[in-house]
Enzyme design. Structure first.
Site, mmCIF file in Angstrom:
data_model
loop_
_atom_site.group_PDB
_atom_site.id
_atom_site.type_symbol
_atom_site.label_atom_id
_atom_site.label_comp_id
_atom_site.label_asym_id
_atom_site.label_seq_id
_atom_site.Cartn_x
_atom_site.Cartn_y
_atom_site.Cartn_z
ATOM 1 N N LYS A 122 1.407 -3.931 0.875
ATOM 2 C CA LYS A 122 1.838 -3.430 2.193
ATOM 3 C C LYS A 122 1.821 -4.589 3.177
ATOM 4 O O LYS A 122 0.790 -5.228 3.389
ATOM 5 C CB LYS A 122 0.880 -2.333 2.672
ATOM 6 C CG LYS A 122 1.050 -1.948 4.153
ATOM 7 C CD LYS A 122 0.073 -0.851 4.602
ATOM 8 C CE LYS A 122 0.151 -0.627 6.122
ATOM 9 N NZ LYS A 122 -0.790 0.401 6.606
ATOM 10 N N ASP A 131 0.918 -3.020 13.370
ATOM 11 C CA ASP A 131 0.973 -1.561 13.327
ATOM 12 C C ASP A 131 0.512 -0.976 14.656
ATOM 13 O O ASP A 131 -0.682 -0.802 14.896
ATOM 14 C CB ASP A 131 0.094 -1.042 12.175
ATOM 15 C CG ASP A 131 0.158 0.479 12.044
ATOM 16 O OD1 ASP A 131 1.040 1.097 12.680
ATOM 17 O OD2 ASP A 131 -0.673 1.041 11.299
ATOM 18 N N LYS A 156 -1.180 4.201 18.619
ATOM 19 C CA LYS A 156 -2.629 4.062 18.495
ATOM 20 C C LYS A 156 -3.255 3.841 19.873
ATOM 21 O O LYS A 156 -2.584 3.342 20.781
ATOM 22 C CB LYS A 156 -2.957 2.828 17.630
ATOM 23 C CG LYS A 156 -2.673 2.980 16.159
ATOM 24 C CD LYS A 156 -3.034 1.692 15.415
ATOM 25 C CE LYS A 156 -2.730 1.801 13.932
ATOM 26 N NZ LYS A 156 -3.539 2.777 13.210
ATOM 27 N N ASP A 184 -2.607 -5.694 9.344
ATOM 28 C CA ASP A 184 -2.083 -4.599 8.526
ATOM 29 C C ASP A 184 -1.111 -5.082 7.443
ATOM 30 O O ASP A 184 -0.484 -4.292 6.751
ATOM 31 C CB ASP A 184 -1.416 -3.562 9.434
ATOM 32 C CG ASP A 184 -1.491 -2.160 8.841
ATOM 33 O OD1 ASP A 184 -2.332 -1.943 7.957
ATOM 34 O OD2 ASP A 184 -0.689 -1.302 9.259
ATOM 35 N N ASP A 192 2.245 6.872 12.369
ATOM 36 C CA ASP A 192 1.182 5.915 12.082
ATOM 37 C C ASP A 192 0.791 5.933 10.600
ATOM 38 O O ASP A 192 0.070 5.049 10.147
ATOM 39 C CB ASP A 192 -0.035 6.218 12.966
ATOM 40 C CG ASP A 192 -0.997 5.045 13.067
ATOM 41 O OD1 ASP A 192 -0.629 3.944 12.626
ATOM 42 O OD2 ASP A 192 -2.111 5.246 13.590
ATOM 43 N N GLU A 219 2.424 4.971 8.124
ATOM 44 C CA GLU A 219 3.648 4.260 7.757
ATOM 45 C C GLU A 219 3.522 3.471 6.460
ATOM 46 O O GLU A 219 4.514 3.251 5.761
ATOM 47 C CB GLU A 219 4.057 3.315 8.899
ATOM 48 C CG GLU A 219 3.368 1.947 8.934
ATOM 49 C CD GLU A 219 1.860 1.981 9.142
ATOM 50 O OE1 GLU A 219 1.356 3.006 9.638
ATOM 51 O OE2 GLU A 219 1.179 1.002 8.804
ATOM 52 N N ARG A 253 2.285 4.099 3.559
ATOM 53 C CA ARG A 253 2.664 4.827 2.332
ATOM 54 C C ARG A 253 4.183 4.920 2.195
ATOM 55 O O ARG A 253 4.701 4.977 1.081
ATOM 56 C CB ARG A 253 2.002 6.212 2.343
ATOM 57 C CG ARG A 253 2.390 7.086 3.488
ATOM 58 C CD ARG A 253 1.411 8.239 3.737
ATOM 59 N NE ARG A 253 0.155 7.797 4.320
ATOM 60 C CZ ARG A 253 -0.891 8.592 4.558
ATOM 61 N NH1 ARG A 253 -0.836 9.875 4.272
ATOM 62 N NH2 ARG A 253 -1.986 8.100 5.098
HETATM 63 N N1 BES Z 1 -2.959 0.515 9.212
HETATM 64 C C1 BES Z 1 -3.578 1.774 9.352
HETATM 65 C C2 BES Z 1 -4.909 1.878 8.607
HETATM 66 C C3 BES Z 1 -6.001 0.977 9.088
HETATM 67 C C4 BES Z 1 -6.902 1.410 10.036
HETATM 68 C C5 BES Z 1 -6.139 -0.285 8.570
HETATM 69 C C6 BES Z 1 -7.908 0.583 10.469
HETATM 70 C C7 BES Z 1 -7.147 -1.117 8.990
HETATM 71 C C8 BES Z 1 -8.038 -0.679 9.937
HETATM 72 C C9 BES Z 1 -2.653 2.866 8.826
HETATM 73 O O1 BES Z 1 -1.310 2.609 8.930
HETATM 74 C C10 BES Z 1 -2.922 4.077 9.639
HETATM 75 O O2 BES Z 1 -2.662 4.039 10.798
HETATM 76 N N2 BES Z 1 -3.433 5.119 9.013
HETATM 77 C C11 BES Z 1 -3.756 6.317 9.661
HETATM 78 C C12 BES Z 1 -3.258 7.443 8.793
HETATM 79 C C13 BES Z 1 -3.288 8.787 9.432
HETATM 80 C C14 BES Z 1 -2.292 8.871 10.565
HETATM 81 C C15 BES Z 1 -2.976 9.819 8.375
HETATM 82 C C16 BES Z 1 -5.244 6.390 9.842
HETATM 83 O O3 BES Z 1 -5.972 5.944 8.962
HETATM 84 O O4 BES Z 1 -5.695 6.857 10.878
HETATM 85 ZN ZN ZN Z 2 -0.761 0.632 8.931
HETATM 86 MG MG MG Z 3 -0.488 3.166 10.801
#
Ligand code: BES
Ligand code: ZN
Ligand code: MG
Length: 507
Positions: A270, A275, A282, A293, A352, A354, A356
């Site tokens: 990825k 992000d 966020k 990210d 967010d 994204e 996946r």
């Molecule tokens: N890039 C983030 C995950 C992340 C969070 C990586 C903190 C490193 C540190 C990912 O894209 C994300 O935002 N995931 C969300 C998913 C949710 C919306 C289902 C999350 O983990 O909150």
């Molecule tokens: Zn992300």
């Molecule tokens: Mg995200």
């Protein structure tokens, strides 16, 4: 690389620091005959009368000599119990020793290391891994500073002194190539998101890997549209920067020989260069960290660099999906239904989630195009994996026990901690949508979020493929120093992947 490490059987006269090593109870692990007689006497007398220094792991004793002579100081360094000295421990001690040399103003150091025969690890192995630890810890990222903050310049020049120096140098060569991969991964993660975006990132991969013999292909947006990368392109469509997919091929096996491996290992990463969360934006606190990210892609690129640098006898495909997740008038929205390369449609419930979507398309592409036996994907995919495992372990979701076993072995060998997490039909089911084939947010929201994310990815994996998904959200970026890893981008997984790949038998 930051520290130049050289090997010899004689300490050079120009070193300002000489380090002598001791196991517990001050059993020497150095050839003390290499010291000048007066210095040897001083060292042994001091140790004899010393109540604290007992050669415990990481213990130090600094003996200042005359400031304007060479060496200006002797440092006694404890290695602990001989039976506890694993490769990982030798690396950690090397990292610690680097800090000691730096704190004492050493610029040019000679390490007199000689592990007596009969111990678990050979002298060469201990030396090579200690040197590797020094190299890993000496990494820094300061090229945006006019003047580096730390004026006590680190030791740039470390000499390992031993009778077996030729064998040590040979062992170290592979580790140096590996350190080169770790450095590159860290550099990519640490680069700010205005500098490292999908376009500049793709270019940088080509520039750094092609000269090493890695074949690099870049798919631009036009190409991806034609192929049908509807999920990856949706994520990137709000950004001014155009999305890229980069394919790296390292063919280290003799093409004509019987060891030619037709069904290779594929590494998938990825690469969200920033992000913001997109329209599901966020919170602003800590958002700067979302430059990391792309940590999964950095691990893939770093591993490819290490394999090529070491001329590893293996065929490996690396593929990374590079996008920037931005809100804009053109961004994808919650509620959108998009069509992935696999043909499966996805209802977007949260922009967010994204990563996946990016992975879905490149997983499909790599399976269709290269028919790999084994796929390992790496992604800073969920905050939920940090709720589960903190910053210590990355979570591994594997559909094959043997693959997990091999990854666990690589984890133990390198000290990069991996913990198995569950794949389950219930998590796959959770990702089914009422209006499309799938949705990108599970019905339970963030509960078990790392597992439902893996469940989503599993919808895109062919049944015959051995697959592991590694969620490195908690391990790609560390806020504090670790023994061989300065804070910031860690390059996590490069060492474990390199170990895993170089141990696999050719298919
Ligand atoms: N890039 C983030 C995950 C992340 C969070 C990586 C903190 C490193 C540190 C990912 O894209 C994300 O935002 N995931 C969300 C998913 C949710 C919306 C289902 C999350 O983990 O909150
Ligand atoms: Zn992300
Ligand atoms: Mg995200």
């Amino acid at each position: 690389m930051n520290t130049q490490i050289t090997f010899s059987n004689k300490p050079r006269a120009t070193s300002d620091t000489q380090t002598l090593f001791f196991f517990e109870k001050n059993k020497p692990a150095s050839n003390l005959k290499l010291l000048k007689p007066a210095q040897k006497r001083l060292l042994l007398d001091t140790l004899k009368n010393h109540t604290d220094f007992k050669g415990k792991a990481g213990q130090i004793l600094v003996l200042p000599l005359s400031k304007d002579k060479k060496p200006a100081r002797l440092i006694a360094f404890g290695l602990g119990k001989a039976k506890d000295l694993t490769k990982v421990e030798a690396e950690n001690l090397g990292g610690k020793l680097f800090g000691v040399l730096k704190a004492n103003g050493a610029k040019k150091a000679s390490l007199l290391l000689d592990v007596p025969a009969g111990e678990e690890l050979s002298n060469e192995t201990v030396q090579a891994h200690l040197a590797f630890g020094i190299q890993l810890k000496s990494y820094n990222f300061d090229h945006y500073k006019a003047k580096p903050k730390d004026f006590s310049a680190p030791p740039k020049d470390v000499q390992i002194v031993t009778d077996t120096y030729i064998d040590t140098r040979t062992q170290y060569q592979t580790l140096e190539a590996l350190a080169g991969g770790v450095y590159m991964a860290r550099d990519l993660i640490n680069e700010p998101p205005n500098m490292l975006h999908p376009e500049s990132y793709a270019k940088r991969i080509a520039e750094e890997l092609k000269p090493l013999g890695v074949e690099v292909d870049i798919l631009d947006e036009k190409k991806m549209e034609k192929l049908g990368f509807g999920a990856l392109l949706a994520v990137g469509q709000g950004s001014e920067r155009s999305s890229k997919t980069v394919i790296m091929r390292w063919n280290g096996l003799d093409k004509s020989g019987k060891d030619s491996q037709t069904a290779p290992i594929a590494l998938v990463g990825k690469g969200v260069t920033f992000d913001t969360g997109g329209i599901s934006i966020k919170p602003s606190a800590g958002m700067d960290e979302m430059k990391m990210d792309m940590g999964g892609s950095a691990a893939v690129v770093g591993t490819m660099k290490a394999l090529a640098g070491a001329k590893a006898k293996t065929n490996v495909i690396g593929i990374v999906g590079l996008v920037e997740n931005m809100p804009s008038h053109n961004a994808y929205r919650p509620g959108d239904i998009i069509t992935s390369l696999s043909g499966k449609t996805v209802e977007v419930l949260n922009t967010d989630a994204e990563g996946r979507l990016v992975l879905a398309d490149i997983l499909t592409y790599v399976q269709d195009t290269y028919k790999p036996d084994i796929i390992i994907d790496l992604a800073t995919l969920t905050g939920a994996i940090m709720v589960a495992l903190g910053f210590e372990y990355a979570g591994v979701f594997a559909n094959d026990n043997e693959l997990w076993h091999d990854l666990e072995q690589a984890s133990n060998a390198t000290g990069e901690k991996l913990w198995r997490m569950p794949l389950d039909a219930a998590y796959r089911k959770e990702m089914e949508s009422d209006v499309a084939d799938l949705k990108n947010l599970g019905s339970l929201g963030r509960w078990g979020g790392a597992c439902s994310a893996a469940g989503f990815l599993e919808h895109f994996i062919d049944k015959s493929v051995k697959w592991a998904h590694i969620d490195i959200a908690g391990t790609a970026w560390w806020k504090s120093d670790k023994p061989t890893t300065p804070k910031g981008g860690t390059g996590f997984a490069v060492r474990a992947l390199f170990d895993f790949i170089t141990r696999q038998k050719a298919a």
